[in-house]
Design a protein around this motif. Structure first.
Motif, PDB file in Angstrom:
ATOM      1  N   VAL A 147       1.033  -1.159   0.086  1.00 28.01           N
ATOM      2  CA  VAL A 147       0.125   0.007   0.016  1.00 28.01           C
ATOM      3  C   VAL A 147       0.682   1.094   0.044  1.00 28.01           C
ATOM      4  O   VAL A 147       0.669   2.255  -0.635  1.00 28.01           O
ATOM      5  CB  VAL A 147      -0.846   0.122   1.131  1.00 28.01           C
ATOM      6  N   VAL A 148       2.013   1.527   0.911  1.00 30.34           N
ATOM      7  CA  VAL A 148       2.511   2.691   0.914  1.00 30.34           C
ATOM      8  C   VAL A 148       3.499   2.847  -0.543  1.00 30.34           C
ATOM      9  O   VAL A 148       3.869   4.046  -0.678  1.00 30.34           O
ATOM     10  CB  VAL A 148       3.369   2.818   2.157  1.00 30.34           C
ATOM     11  N   CYS A 149       4.164   1.561  -0.756  1.00 27.93           N
ATOM     12  CA  CYS A 149       4.711   1.879  -2.015  1.00 27.93           C
ATOM     13  C   CYS A 149       3.994   2.382  -2.982  1.00 27.93           C
ATOM     14  O   CYS A 149       4.406   2.988  -4.329  1.00 27.93           O
ATOM     15  CB  CYS A 149       5.427   0.436  -2.514  1.00 27.93           C
ATOM     16  N   GLY A 150       2.813   2.220  -3.228  1.00 23.48           N
ATOM     17  CA  GLY A 150       1.654   2.510  -4.197  1.00 23.48           C
ATOM     18  C   GLY A 150       0.932   3.950  -3.680  1.00 23.48           C
ATOM     19  O   GLY A 150       0.124   4.487  -4.702  1.00 23.48           O
ATOM     20  N   PHE A 151       1.366   4.570  -2.960  1.00 26.77           N
ATOM     21  CA  PHE A 151       0.821   5.973  -2.473  1.00 26.77           C
ATOM     22  C   PHE A 151       1.311   6.717  -3.893  1.00 26.77           C
ATOM     23  O   PHE A 151       2.250   6.699  -4.372  1.00 26.77           O
ATOM     24  CB  PHE A 151       1.860   6.506  -1.578  1.00 26.77           C
ATOM     25  N   GLN A 152       0.118   7.829  -4.286  1.00 30.16           N
ATOM     26  CA  GLN A 152       0.254   8.431  -5.401  1.00 30.16           C
ATOM     27  C   GLN A 152       0.634  10.009  -5.097  1.00 30.16           C
ATOM     28  O   GLN A 152      -0.129  10.319  -4.129  1.00 30.16           O
ATOM     29  CB  GLN A 152      -0.868   8.393  -6.206  1.00 30.16           C
ATOM     30  N   LEU A 153       1.426  10.376  -5.655  1.00 33.79           N
ATOM     31  CA  LEU A 153       1.769  11.841  -5.451  1.00 33.79           C
ATOM     32  C   LEU A 153       0.457  12.903  -5.867  1.00 33.79           C
ATOM     33  O   LEU A 153       0.028  12.545  -6.786  1.00 33.79           O
ATOM     34  CB  LEU A 153       3.029  12.517  -6.063  1.00 33.79           C
ATOM     35  N   GLU A 154       0.406  13.935  -4.890  1.00 30.33           N
ATOM     36  CA  GLU A 154      -0.579  14.936  -5.207  1.00 30.33           C
ATOM     37  C   GLU A 154       0.144  16.170  -5.607  1.00 30.33           C
ATOM     38  O   GLU A 154      -0.467  16.914  -6.121  1.00 30.33           O
ATOM     39  CB  GLU A 154      -1.315  15.127  -3.926  1.00 30.33           C
TER      40      GLU A 154
END
Length: 371
Positions: A147-154
């Motif tokens: 999940v954390v590796c998949g965080f998307q930048l805003e």
């Protein structure tokens, strides 16, 4: 609970604290409880390695009075404990806080996150403030990493300061496991909490046998908040907002940060590491979430010299540092006087009330420092 609290006790007067100002502080807490703003609260002040004031008020749960052993939800005060875990890893040479996270958590570079450093992560400049971790990942290390590796930048990391309510410290938890092989809860207990003698009063992840000591956290309307009211949430040790503790435990933790990493003969960090971590990395840049400069360090924020500041008190020394818990609490330390302070309550109030309340309580505590 441990038999002996690690800090010896002294009277406020012995520690150069004005009892009359502390009476006013208590009167404000009692008035807020009487007005229905929260069922219960706890407050503590310590100075020069001694506990000078500790008091409980009201109810922990419906029909259960608060007492010295009551454990209060720390919300984002937990962030400083988790950050201290990363400071310790840096001090031991197991990572550098100027390094990128992806060096220690391969896969995190996905989606343009490869350049994000620990400094950016801990100062709320990482660029993913809204990212969420599902409850299914609380006890599933592989899923948490995914999940954390998949965080998307805003937004571009480093281009803005915007408070990350939960996401940044879930990344820290995943790094702790990747570097040490330990669950972040076990690591923080072993490396930070137990060495200070606080293992009976400070928890990131509350075991089942201790959960009866925890408060119910309420909403403004008086209802019990969920999922905070569940056993799973208490056990999860959410690294950015799920710790539990007593006010005196938090005052003792901050005494260690004030005293170069040691208190009552117990050391967790070096003075030089604390000097590196507790400094202003964001200047007077506004935090877009808080709407004001927050003078972010690598965990706590600092008072600085702006006209006002959230939670730490308008009249605080510029070097005062600490953190709050959403709508409910604040803990801080003043290096000029050696005083540490913790206020914890069990209602998540609106910021309009909470900010003004904490400014008053913190200013009364600062005004109590008379010698």
């Amino acid at each position: 609970m441990t038999d002996a609290f690690p800090l010896p006790s002294a009277s406020p007067a012995e520690l150069g604290l004005d009892p009359a100002k502390l009476d006013l502080l208590c009167a404000r807490i009692e008035a807020d409880i009487a007005a229905g703003h929260h069922p219960g609260a706890q407050v503590a002040l310590a100075r020069h390695g001694k506990l000078g004031f500790f008091r409980s008020f009201g109810a922990a749960r419906h029909g259960v009075p608060a007492n010295d052993a009551t454990l209060w939800l720390l919300y984002s005060n937990t962030k400083v404990i988790t950050a201290a875990g990363l400071w310790a890893l840096a001090e031991e040479g197991r990572l550098r806080l100027s390094d990128t996270i992806a060096q220690y958590l391969p896969g995190f570079e996905a989606g343009g996150k490869g350049g994000i450093t620990f400094v950016q992560l801990l100062t709320h400049q990482a660029g993913f403030p809204s990212a969420e971790v599902p409850a299914a990942a609380w006890e599933d290390a592989a899923l948490l990493r995914e999940v954390v590796c998949g965080f998307q930048l805003e937004w571009e990391p480093g281009s803005s300061v915007r408070y990350h309510p939960a996401s940044a410290h879930w990344v820290a938890a995943a790094v702790i496991r990747a570097v040490t092989g330990e669950d972040h809860r076990a690591y923080l207990r072993r490396r930070i909490i137990a060495p200070l003698g606080l293992e009976g009063e400070l928890f990131v992840g509350v075991p089942p046998e201790v959960q009866p000591r925890t408060v119910d956290m309420h909403d403004v309307d008086g209802s019990v908040r969920m999922p905070e009211g569940t056993a799973a949430h208490r056990a999860a040790g959410i690294p950015g907002g799920g710790g539990y503790g007593t006010a005196r435990a938090m005052a003792a933790f901050y005494q260690a940060l004030l005293n170069g990493g040691a208190v009552a003969g117990r050391r967790i960090l070096s003075p030089r590491m604390l000097g590196y971590a507790i400094r202003n990395y964001t200047g007077d840049r506004p935090d877009e979430y808080n709407g004001m400069p927050m003078h972010r360090g690598l965990g706590p924020h600092l008072r600085g010299e702006t006209a006002g500041i959230r939670g730490l008190g308008d009249i605080a020394h510029p070097g005062t540092f600490g953190h709050g818990g959403v709508g409910s609490s604040y803990c801080w330390a003043d290096p000029a006087s050696g005083v540490s302070f913790a206020f914890l309550s069990n209602t998540r109030q609106a910021e309009e009330f909470h900010g003004a309340r904490m400014n008053t309580l913190s200013d009364l505590a600062h005004a109590a420092i008379i010698s």
